[in-house]
Design a protein around this motif. Structure first.
Motif, PDB file in Angstrom:
ATOM      1  N   ARG A   1       1.843   0.598  10.054  1.00  0.00           N
ATOM      2  CA  ARG A   1       1.895  -0.774   9.548  1.00  0.00           C
ATOM      3  C   ARG A   1       1.042  -0.969   8.289  1.00  0.00           C
ATOM      4  O   ARG A   1       1.270  -1.900   7.517  1.00  0.00           O
ATOM      5  CB  ARG A   1       1.446  -1.748  10.640  1.00  0.00           C
ATOM      6  CG  ARG A   1       2.429  -1.860  11.812  1.00  0.00           C
ATOM      7  CD  ARG A   1       1.839  -2.668  12.951  1.00  0.00           C
ATOM      8  NE  ARG A   1       0.724  -1.968  13.570  1.00  0.00           N
ATOM      9  CZ  ARG A   1       0.063  -2.414  14.640  1.00  0.00           C
ATOM     10  NH1 ARG A   1       0.412  -3.574  15.202  1.00  0.00           N
ATOM     11  NH2 ARG A   1      -0.948  -1.732  15.146  1.00  0.00           N
ATOM     12  N   VAL A   2       0.069  -0.076   8.093  1.00  0.00           N
ATOM     13  CA  VAL A   2      -0.781  -0.178   6.911  1.00  0.00           C
ATOM     14  C   VAL A   2       0.050  -0.006   5.635  1.00  0.00           C
ATOM     15  O   VAL A   2      -0.229  -0.624   4.605  1.00  0.00           O
ATOM     16  CB  VAL A   2      -1.904   0.890   6.966  1.00  0.00           C
ATOM     17  CG1 VAL A   2      -2.663   0.964   5.640  1.00  0.00           C
ATOM     18  CG2 VAL A   2      -2.873   0.575   8.113  1.00  0.00           C
ATOM     19  N   MET A   3       1.102   0.791   5.727  1.00  0.00           N
ATOM     20  CA  MET A   3       1.924   1.055   4.555  1.00  0.00           C
ATOM     21  C   MET A   3       2.608  -0.219   4.037  1.00  0.00           C
ATOM     22  O   MET A   3       2.931  -0.312   2.850  1.00  0.00           O
ATOM     23  CB  MET A   3       2.990   2.106   4.880  1.00  0.00           C
ATOM     24  CG  MET A   3       2.409   3.453   5.278  1.00  0.00           C
ATOM     25  SD  MET A   3       1.417   4.151   3.956  1.00  0.00           S
ATOM     26  CE  MET A   3       0.983   5.733   4.640  1.00  0.00           C
ATOM     27  N   ASP A   4       2.818  -1.194   4.911  1.00  0.00           N
ATOM     28  CA  ASP A   4       3.499  -2.423   4.514  1.00  0.00           C
ATOM     29  C   ASP A   4       2.543  -3.548   4.130  1.00  0.00           C
ATOM     30  O   ASP A   4       2.994  -4.660   3.795  1.00  0.00           O
ATOM     31  CB  ASP A   4       4.408  -2.910   5.655  1.00  0.00           C
ATOM     32  CG  ASP A   4       5.608  -1.989   5.860  1.00  0.00           C
ATOM     33  OD1 ASP A   4       6.101  -1.446   4.854  1.00  0.00           O
ATOM     34  OD2 ASP A   4       6.021  -1.813   7.019  1.00  0.00           O
TER      35      ASP A   4
ATOM     36  N   LEU B   1     -10.071   3.033  -1.576  1.00  0.00           N
ATOM     37  CA  LEU B   1      -9.015   2.427  -2.386  1.00  0.00           C
ATOM     38  C   LEU B   1      -8.108   1.573  -1.520  1.00  0.00           C
ATOM     39  O   LEU B   1      -7.756   0.441  -1.892  1.00  0.00           O
ATOM     40  CB  LEU B   1      -8.209   3.528  -3.081  1.00  0.00           C
ATOM     41  CG  LEU B   1      -7.130   3.061  -4.068  1.00  0.00           C
ATOM     42  CD1 LEU B   1      -7.770   2.368  -5.265  1.00  0.00           C
ATOM     43  CD2 LEU B   1      -6.280   4.245  -4.533  1.00  0.00           C
ATOM     44  N   CYS B   2      -7.735   2.082  -0.361  1.00  0.00           N
ATOM     45  CA  CYS B   2      -6.892   1.324   0.562  1.00  0.00           C
ATOM     46  C   CYS B   2      -7.564  -0.001   0.918  1.00  0.00           C
ATOM     47  O   CYS B   2      -6.945  -1.072   0.843  1.00  0.00           O
ATOM     48  CB  CYS B   2      -6.642   2.144   1.827  1.00  0.00           C
ATOM     49  SG  CYS B   2      -5.786   1.256   3.143  1.00  0.00           S
TER      50      CYS B   2
ATOM     51  N   PHE C   1       0.823  -1.203   0.000  1.00  0.00           N
ATOM     52  CA  PHE C   1       0.000   0.000   0.000  1.00  0.00           C
ATOM     53  C   PHE C   1       0.862   1.261   0.000  1.00  0.00           C
ATOM     54  O   PHE C   1       0.524   2.254  -0.647  1.00  0.00           O
ATOM     55  CB  PHE C   1      -0.954   0.009   1.203  1.00  0.00           C
ATOM     56  CG  PHE C   1      -1.878   1.188   1.194  1.00  0.00           C
ATOM     57  CD1 PHE C   1      -2.794   1.360   0.164  1.00  0.00           C
ATOM     58  CD2 PHE C   1      -1.822   2.144   2.189  1.00  0.00           C
ATOM     59  CE1 PHE C   1      -3.643   2.465   0.132  1.00  0.00           C
ATOM     60  CE2 PHE C   1      -2.663   3.237   2.176  1.00  0.00           C
ATOM     61  CZ  PHE C   1      -3.585   3.405   1.151  1.00  0.00           C
ATOM     62  N   GLY C   2       1.974   1.239   0.705  1.00  0.00           N
ATOM     63  CA  GLY C   2       2.868   2.390   0.689  1.00  0.00           C
ATOM     64  C   GLY C   2       3.376   2.697  -0.715  1.00  0.00           C
ATOM     65  O   GLY C   2       3.515   3.857  -1.106  1.00  0.00           O
ATOM     66  N   ASP C   3       3.649   1.640  -1.500  1.00  0.00           N
ATOM     67  CA  ASP C   3       4.075   1.825  -2.883  1.00  0.00           C
ATOM     68  C   ASP C   3       2.951   2.428  -3.715  1.00  0.00           C
ATOM     69  O   ASP C   3       3.183   3.289  -4.572  1.00  0.00           O
ATOM     70  CB  ASP C   3       4.490   0.486  -3.500  1.00  0.00           C
ATOM     71  CG  ASP C   3       5.637  -0.160  -2.751  1.00  0.00           C
ATOM     72  OD1 ASP C   3       6.535   0.590  -2.308  1.00  0.00           O
ATOM     73  OD2 ASP C   3       5.649  -1.393  -2.609  1.00  0.00           O
ATOM     74  N   ALA C   4       1.709   1.975  -3.463  1.00  0.00           N
ATOM     75  CA  ALA C   4       0.555   2.511  -4.188  1.00  0.00           C
ATOM     76  C   ALA C   4       0.406   4.006  -3.917  1.00  0.00           C
ATOM     77  O   ALA C   4       0.139   4.799  -4.835  1.00  0.00           O
ATOM     78  CB  ALA C   4      -0.711   1.764  -3.778  1.00  0.00           C
ATOM     79  N   LEU C   5       0.590   4.410  -2.667  1.00  0.00           N
ATOM     80  CA  LEU C   5       0.495   5.826  -2.317  1.00  0.00           C
ATOM     81  C   LEU C   5       1.579   6.641  -3.019  1.00  0.00           C
ATOM     82  O   LEU C   5       1.337   7.766  -3.464  1.00  0.00           O
ATOM     83  CB  LEU C   5       0.602   6.011  -0.808  1.00  0.00           C
ATOM     84  CG  LEU C   5      -0.660   5.716   0.009  1.00  0.00           C
ATOM     85  CD1 LEU C   5      -0.382   5.936   1.485  1.00  0.00           C
ATOM     86  CD2 LEU C   5      -1.832   6.571  -0.444  1.00  0.00           C
ATOM     87  N   LYS C   6       2.766   6.077  -3.100  1.00  0.00           N
ATOM     88  CA  LYS C   6       3.849   6.784  -3.797  1.00  0.00           C
ATOM     89  C   LYS C   6       3.509   6.988  -5.271  1.00  0.00           C
ATOM     90  O   LYS C   6       3.828   8.016  -5.859  1.00  0.00           O
ATOM     91  CB  LYS C   6       5.157   6.011  -3.649  1.00  0.00           C
ATOM     92  CG  LYS C   6       5.730   6.022  -2.237  1.00  0.00           C
ATOM     93  CD  LYS C   6       6.982   5.160  -2.129  1.00  0.00           C
ATOM     94  CE  LYS C   6       7.496   5.116  -0.697  1.00  0.00           C
ATOM     95  NZ  LYS C   6       8.675   4.213  -0.559  1.00  0.00           N
TER      96      LYS C   6
ATOM     97  N   SER D   1       6.417  10.493   9.466  1.00  0.00           N
ATOM     98  CA  SER D   1       5.216  10.395  10.293  1.00  0.00           C
ATOM     99  C   SER D   1       4.536   9.038  10.188  1.00  0.00           C
ATOM    100  O   SER D   1       3.425   8.879  10.651  1.00  0.00           O
ATOM    101  CB  SER D   1       4.227  11.490   9.876  1.00  0.00           C
ATOM    102  OG  SER D   1       3.883  11.325   8.507  1.00  0.00           O
ATOM    103  N   GLY D   2       5.178   8.075   9.556  1.00  0.00           N
ATOM    104  CA  GLY D   2       4.569   6.759   9.446  1.00  0.00           C
ATOM    105  C   GLY D   2       3.524   6.696   8.366  1.00  0.00           C
ATOM    106  O   GLY D   2       3.841   6.490   7.203  1.00  0.00           O
ATOM    107  N   GLY D   3       2.253   6.911   8.747  1.00  0.00           N
ATOM    108  CA  GLY D   3       1.173   6.735   7.791  1.00  0.00           C
ATOM    109  C   GLY D   3       0.311   7.948   7.557  1.00  0.00           C
ATOM    110  O   GLY D   3      -0.886   7.809   7.308  1.00  0.00           O
ATOM    111  N   ARG D   4       0.855   9.133   7.650  1.00  0.00           N
ATOM    112  CA  ARG D   4       0.063  10.353   7.428  1.00  0.00           C
ATOM    113  C   ARG D   4       0.092  10.743   5.953  1.00  0.00           C
ATOM    114  O   ARG D   4       1.148  10.814   5.338  1.00  0.00           O
ATOM    115  CB  ARG D   4       0.579  11.501   8.287  1.00  0.00           C
ATOM    116  CG  ARG D   4       0.210  11.372   9.755  1.00  0.00           C
ATOM    117  CD  ARG D   4       0.959  12.367  10.616  1.00  0.00           C
ATOM    118  NE  ARG D   4       0.780  13.730  10.159  1.00  0.00           N
ATOM    119  CZ  ARG D   4       1.615  14.719  10.465  1.00  0.00           C
ATOM    120  NH1 ARG D   4       2.710  14.474  11.175  1.00  0.00           N
ATOM    121  NH2 ARG D   4       1.378  15.931  10.036  1.00  0.00           N
ATOM    122  N   VAL D   5      -1.090  11.007   5.407  1.00  0.00           N
ATOM    123  CA  VAL D   5      -1.225  11.401   4.002  1.00  0.00           C
ATOM    124  C   VAL D   5      -1.887  12.765   3.955  1.00  0.00           C
ATOM    125  O   VAL D   5      -3.015  12.933   4.430  1.00  0.00           O
ATOM    126  CB  VAL D   5      -2.065  10.373   3.217  1.00  0.00           C
ATOM    127  CG1 VAL D   5      -2.161  10.790   1.749  1.00  0.00           C
ATOM    128  CG2 VAL D   5      -1.468   8.975   3.338  1.00  0.00           C
TER     129      VAL D   5
END
Length: 336
Positions: A194-197, A146-147, A90-95, A116-120
């Motif tokens: 952890r959501v990013m991974d 989407l997430c 998911f972190g890659d998708a956000l990028k 900040s970990g998971g702040r968008v």
């Protein structure tokens, strides 16, 4: 003027048609062309914001952005969906969304807040933030949907913040499943780091390589947009207003300018800080009165010290007192 693929406009058109409401008056008032939309031409983001606000009033749906974003097919996002969905995590998708978002909407800047970990963060460029509610909320809801779809789990954000005002945010809080606050200094959604991974269910390295190339080509084809200095100033003022901090010196500091340079740059565009502040207050006052906020609340949100100061300004802007203007809104309610 920043443009977009106009997905929210098309969704709103479908909602009007579903309810048997003629969209023509709303399109004309917002400066949109039905023929241009039918041929899938890009639309100005500011016009889209105006259109959504008018449709929301006509349909008496104060949560139109949430309504539109809650159940549309996410594949309608086009190549943005596929470049995100084919990523590994998911972190890659956000990028990917961070890099390519302006293909779909030149005004929106999605940023992963560093350290900040998971702040968008969600930011506007070239469009005054203070004129919008529905589009920003639609972006946030679509991002969370989407997430959830990409990871195959009902991910719940830690929190969400919006710069615009709402007296009661329970509806979007129920959808997101987290604490939601308004009148904030930023538009932001926070996830557990952890959501990013989390791995994506549709990971496809071959499709991802293909989509990255396609998105790079599409991005290169877009004319580089610029954010007018006036819009930068307006978007800096917006979160300062309710706190009584909307002063030239404060805004200049936040833009990393001396007060003298700040005034000189405004003058070069034929503007003054006072003019921009007054115009923003007028626009917000009209919207707040249409939303039936109390005059005392509006006084605070616009940064006036006394209700009498707001009442005097309202007469200067509209020729009516706040109560008179509110009554006129009720009388004239309708498609126009």
């Amino acid at each position: 003027m920043p443009t977009s693929i106009g997905l929210a406009v098309h969704l709103a058109l479908s909602e009007l048609q579903r309810r048997g409401v003629d969209p023509a008056p709303f399109l004309v008032r917002a400066g949109l062309s039905e023929a241009a939309l039918a041929s899938n031409k890009r639309v100005k983001v500011r016009a889209a914001i105006e259109f959504l606000e008018r449709v929301a009033r006509a349909l008496e749906d104060d949560w139109l952005g949430l309504t539109l974003a809650a159940d549309f097919d996410l594949r309608e996002l086009g190549m943005l969906y596929y470049v995100a969905a084919s990523s590994a995590r998911f972190g890659d998708a956000l990028k990917r969304l961070d890099r390519y978002e302006r293909i779909a909407n030149e005004a929106l800047d999605l940023r992963i807040v560093k350290g900040s970990g998971g702040r968008v963060g969600l930011f506007y460029n070239g469009v005054p933030r203070h004129i919008d509610r529905h589009l920003m909320e639609a972006f946030a809801v679509a991002l969370v949907r989407l997430c959830r779809q990409l990871v195959g789990k009902r991910v719940v954000p830690l929190s969400a913040r919006f710069m615009h005002h709402r007296a009661d945010g329970r509806k979007i809080q129920q959808f997101l499943g987290c604490e939601v606050s308004f009148d904030a200094h930023v538009d932001e959604i926070s996830f557990d780091a952890r959501v990013m991974d989390l791995p994506l269910v549709g990971y496809d390295p071959y499709l991802n390589d293909l989509m990255v190339k396609s998105c790079d080509d599409a991005l290169a084809a877009r004319t580089p947009g610029t954010s007018p200095f006036q819009t930068e100033v307006e978007n800096t003022i917006t979160p300062l207003l309710p706190h009584g901090e909307a002063q030239a010196k404060t805004v200049a500091e936040k833009l990393n300018l001396s007060e003298r340079t700040f005034a000189r740059r405004l003058a070069a565009e034929g503007l003054s800080f006072g003019e921009i502040l007054d115009r923003m207050r007028r626009d917000l006052a009209i919207r707040y009165l249409e939303q039936n906020l109390r005059a005392s609340d509006i006084t605070w949100r616009l940064g006036f010290q006394q209700p009498s100061a707001f009442s005097h300004a309202c007469r200067r802007w509209t020729g009516k007192s706040p109560s008179e203007f509110r009554r006129s809104c009720v009388i004239s309610a309708g498609p126009a």
